[in-house]
Design a protein around this motif. Structure first.
Motif, short mmCIF file in Angstrom:
data_model
loop_
_atom_site.label_atom_id
_atom_site.label_comp_id
_atom_site.label_asym_id
_atom_site.label_seq_id
_atom_site.Cartn_x
_atom_site.Cartn_y
_atom_site.Cartn_z
N ARG A 138 0.70 2.03 6.82
CA ARG A 138 1.86 1.33 6.16
C ARG A 138 2.60 0.18 7.41
O ARG A 138 3.74 -0.31 6.98
CB ARG A 138 3.02 2.31 5.61
CG ARG A 138 2.73 2.88 4.45
CD ARG A 138 3.72 3.66 3.96
NE ARG A 138 3.89 5.06 4.69
CZ ARG A 138 4.93 5.30 5.32
NH1 ARG A 138 5.81 4.50 5.53
NH2 ARG A 138 5.00 6.73 5.87
N ILE A 139 1.86 0.02 8.26
CA ILE A 139 2.20 -0.99 9.24
C ILE A 139 1.61 -2.29 8.91
O ILE A 139 0.51 -2.46 9.01
CB ILE A 139 2.02 -0.54 10.88
CG1 ILE A 139 2.79 0.42 11.18
CG2 ILE A 139 2.26 -1.86 11.75
CD1 ILE A 139 4.11 0.65 11.07
N LYS A 140 2.31 -3.51 8.46
CA LYS A 140 1.88 -4.73 8.04
C LYS A 140 2.46 -5.70 8.87
O LYS A 140 3.29 -5.80 9.63
CB LYS A 140 2.30 -4.67 6.66
CG LYS A 140 1.96 -3.79 5.66
CD LYS A 140 0.35 -3.59 5.70
CE LYS A 140 0.10 -2.51 4.31
NZ LYS A 140 -1.18 -2.29 4.21
N CYS A 141 1.60 -6.86 8.67
CA CYS A 141 2.17 -8.02 9.32
C CYS A 141 2.10 -9.28 8.20
O CYS A 141 1.17 -9.36 7.70
CB CYS A 141 1.14 -8.68 10.39
SG CYS A 141 1.21 -7.61 12.07
N ILE A 188 7.65 6.46 12.15
CA ILE A 188 6.69 5.15 12.36
C ILE A 188 5.34 6.05 12.74
O ILE A 188 4.41 5.30 12.22
CB ILE A 188 7.13 4.64 13.70
CG1 ILE A 188 8.65 3.87 13.67
CG2 ILE A 188 6.03 3.69 14.24
CD1 ILE A 188 9.15 3.14 14.78
N LEU A 219 2.54 0.37 18.47
CA LEU A 219 2.83 -0.85 17.36
C LEU A 219 2.41 -2.02 18.11
O LEU A 219 1.86 -3.01 17.37
CB LEU A 219 4.41 -0.76 17.14
CG LEU A 219 4.67 0.23 16.26
CD1 LEU A 219 6.33 0.25 16.08
CD2 LEU A 219 4.08 0.24 15.01
N PRO A 253 11.93 -4.96 11.24
CA PRO A 253 11.58 -4.66 12.70
C PRO A 253 12.87 -4.15 13.27
O PRO A 253 13.05 -3.19 14.27
CB PRO A 253 10.80 -5.59 13.45
CG PRO A 253 10.90 -7.02 12.58
CD PRO A 253 11.23 -6.49 11.20
N LEU A 312 6.08 -8.62 12.16
CA LEU A 312 5.84 -7.31 11.94
C LEU A 312 6.64 -6.52 10.95
O LEU A 312 7.95 -6.82 10.70
CB LEU A 312 6.05 -6.45 13.14
CG LEU A 312 5.98 -4.81 13.09
CD1 LEU A 312 4.48 -4.43 12.97
CD2 LEU A 312 6.54 -4.31 14.26
N ARG A 313 6.21 -5.70 9.97
CA ARG A 313 6.91 -4.94 8.76
C ARG A 313 6.42 -3.56 8.91
O ARG A 313 5.33 -3.54 9.14
CB ARG A 313 6.72 -5.98 7.59
CG ARG A 313 7.18 -7.28 7.52
CD ARG A 313 8.76 -7.47 7.61
NE ARG A 313 9.08 -8.57 7.27
CZ ARG A 313 9.60 -9.75 8.29
NH1 ARG A 313 9.47 -9.09 9.45
NH2 ARG A 313 10.09 -10.78 7.94
N MET A 314 7.53 -2.70 8.62
CA MET A 314 6.98 -1.28 8.14
C MET A 314 7.34 -1.08 6.75
O MET A 314 8.20 -1.49 6.25
CB MET A 314 7.62 -0.34 9.02
CG MET A 314 7.25 0.90 8.91
SD MET A 314 7.80 2.23 10.22
CE MET A 314 9.55 2.39 9.76
N ILE A 343 2.24 4.53 10.59
CA ILE A 343 0.90 4.40 11.11
C ILE A 343 -0.40 5.06 10.71
O ILE A 343 -1.30 4.28 10.26
CB ILE A 343 0.85 4.48 12.77
CG1 ILE A 343 1.81 3.49 13.46
CG2 ILE A 343 -0.42 4.28 13.32
CD1 ILE A 343 2.04 3.90 14.93
#
Length: 626
Positions: A402-405, A394, A453, A437, A425-427, A398
């Motif tokens: 690559r942390i998206k919504c 994670i 996050l 998630p 939340l999506r990674m 970050i």
């Protein structure tokens, strides 16, 4: 201890009757005031209507030189006084008309009073004691004031006479106090009766609570260990009937080699050791913590978590304090140690017996490992390797952005227009594949990465709201998140001074375990609402205590769980459940959202049941762009 019938009467019925009598008394006072208000409003409206008609008559008959005309022809004063006398009625003591002279002083134009001793004459100066006259001139609207300083007058009305959009004079009407006095004379005896009853019941309540206090003292004595003066084993059941273990650490404490003290120094010395150890333990805990003598040399300690002090700190402080303790008995110096087994999450156990068993197992490990030790049960050890690896992934995600919504639309059921979006939340992995998630959040929930996050999601929400005016968003928080002080502080810090943005966000709360501490949850929800957020209860109908949330908490929106929505068009049970939820939710003044709507027939069926909004793949899938 069983309650006697007399105790129930004194402790329950008398307080209820006392409260009821006081409520009736205050309701009577309120009713009396309401009567006064209604009568006052009726009289005033009636008189204002009369003054309005007379004002319109003057404005339509005369021009703005009306005052000068009267001053130059004082003979016409009696005509106007007679006209105004017809308007006076029994409720008005004085009815008169004033004008402003060139020095801006108020003077009588004419006075309809018939009593020659009280009658004012044309051009006589009028002493102003209220602002209503000036306000009537300035606003060109009638003004009302209560004459608190006069015993004979109740209310005064100042009604402006406007000709050609100019106030040329002001009519005054003074109501007498007779109506008010007559009402008071009628209602005061009744009021006194209620007052005497309430006073008598308060005395009875005082006596009842003296008896309750005496009962409490006796009952409390039954829960105290006579030797150590701490709670006894019987108190544990009493405590658990009114308190959840959710906010406590549970510790089993046992004195090491206590049998040797009894064998070598006698049981009196053993008693002195128990008293001294109990005293030193109590001196190292707070009033909120519960110390119980469980049996022999064993103690149970329930440590309140509210100060965020971890269990190992408390246990080690107690262990070291006892180890440093010197006890003297009959010239014998006795040194003691103790072992402690800790269950940091007793609420996860199915019952108190299992929670104690877990702590007792840790106590056994401490004893077997050499005594004078603290052992803590850690259910998460089996997940440590997985969590460590996941945290690393994670953090890398970050760093690489690559942390998206994703945004899934929520539609209004009647207008079929988008009313808001749910942020999800999506990674992304290194290959660009979406990781949901639930694949990574559970293993990091109690870490700082989880807080990080959450901060990222909140900042993305703020950026979106600023770029998209008029857009409303929903964000998801676990029930444990809103009980987490770090998360609450993060929300307060992020939205400090940005209430307008917070008012465009709905916080969707999801429960994943049974919660009984509704008071703490209610306080957290109140903080969120003070920040401006709307509150939704997610997955309604699938959780542990949904209906209790509805009754006890300030919820704005219910989201019906997708498992109930599925096949609602063919499943009669699901149909009736949703129908009941919608009716109950609306009776609680809540908005209803049905999620996971997958087909057209499901959509139409849900609409027919009266939900407010719809969400699901049939209407729109989550997308990274709106």
């Amino acid at each position: 201890m069983k309650f006697s019938r007399s105790f129930v009467i004194l402790a329950v019925i008398i307080p209820l009757v006392t409260i009821a009598s006081m409520v009736i008394y205050f309701e009577f006072i309120e009713a009396k005031d309401s009567v006064f208000r209604v009568i006052k409003e009726h009289l005033i409206k009636q008189k204002i209507y009369t003054l309005q008609k007379y004002s319109q008559y003057i404005a339509s008959t005369y021009d703005k030189n009306f005052v000068q005309m009267i001053l130059k022809n004082p003979d016409v004063v009696s005509k106007f006084e007679q006209e105004m006398a017809l308007l006076q009625g029994k409720d008005v003591q004085y009815l008169y008309m004033l004008y402003k002279d060139k020095d801006k002083k108020y003077r009588y134009l004419f006075d309809a009073t018939t009593d020659p001793d009280e009658k004012a004459y044309i051009n006589q100066k009028f002493d102003v004691e209220s602002e209503i006259w000036d306000k009537a001139y300035q606003t060109k609207r009638y003004q009302i004031t209560r004459q608190n300083s006069l015993d004979t007058l109740w209310v005064t009305i100042a009604y402006p006479i406007v000709i050609d959009n100019e106030v040329i004079a002001v009519m005054g009407a003074d109501f007498t106090y007779d109506v008010y006095s007559r009402i008071v004379d009628i209602l005061t005896p009744i009021e006194n009766i209620f007052l005497y009853i309430s006073f008598f019941m308060v005395i009875m309540l005082f006596l009842a609570y003296i008896l309750v206090y005496m009962y409490y003292k006796i009952r409390k004595k039954a829960f105290i260990d006579p030797l150590t003066k701490v709670y006894n084993r019987q108190y544990l059941s009493e405590f658990l009937e009114r308190t959840s273990l959710q906010n406590y650490y549970l510790m089993m404490i046992d004195l090491d080699n206590f049998k040797r003290v009894n064998d070598n120094y006698g049981h009196d010395a053993g008693d002195e050791v128990l008293i001294a150890v109990a005293k030193i333990i109590k001196s190292n805990i707070r009033n909120e913590d519960i110390l119980i003598r469980f049996g022999g040399e064993e103690f149970i300690l329930l440590v309140d978590k509210k100060d965020r002090e971890d269990s190992i700190t408390v246990a080690e402080r107690i262990r070291k304090a006892v180890m440093d303790l010197e006890i003297y008995s009959n010239a014998n110096r006795i040194k003691m140690t103790l072992s402690i087994g800790v269950n940091p999450a007793p609420y996860n156990a199915k019952d108190i017996e299992e929670a104690i068993k877990i702590a007792d197992e840790q106590l056994y490990i401490a004893k077997a490992s050499g005594r004078n030790r603290v052992e803590i049960y850690d259910e998460k050890r089996k997940y440590e390797s997985e969590a460590s690896s996941r945290i690393s992934d994670i953090r890398l995600a970050i760093d690489n952005d690559r942390i998206k919504c994703a945004f899934q639309p929520i539609y209004h059921a009647s207008t079929e227009k988008i009313t808001k979006y749910e942020m999800l939340l999506r990674m992304m992995d290194k290959d660009g594949k979406v990781i949901p998630p639930n694949s990574f959040l559970p293993s990091i929930r109690h870490t700082q990465v989880y807080i990080l996050l959450t901060a990222i999601v909140l900042n993305k929400a703020i950026d979106t709201l600023r770029k998209k005016e008029g857009v409303h968003l929903s964000i998801n928080l676990d029930i444990q998140d809103i009980l987490n002080d770090d998360i609450l502080r993060l929300l307060e810090k992020t939205f400090y001074g940005q209430k307008a943005l917070a008012e465009r966000i709905t916080v969707e709360i999801l429960e994943h375990e049974e919660i009984t501490d509704f008071e703490t949850i209610a306080k957290s929800i109140s903080k969120l609402k003070d920040l401006g957020f709307f509150i939704a209860l997610d997955d309604f109908g699938s959780g542990y205590a949904n209906f209790r949330y509805m009754i006890n908490l300030d919820i704005d929106i219910l989201k019906i769980d997708g498992s109930i929505v599925k096949n609602v068009d063919t499943d009669r049970v699901a149909y009736n459940i949703i129908k009941a939820i919608v009716e109950f939710g609306k009776s609680m003044n809540m908005k209803i959202i049905a999620e996971q709507v997958e087909t057209k027939t499901e959509c139409e069926t849900i609409k027919s049941l009266g939900v407010d909004c719809l969400q699901g793949y049939y209407l729109g899938r989550p997308e990274f762009e709106m």
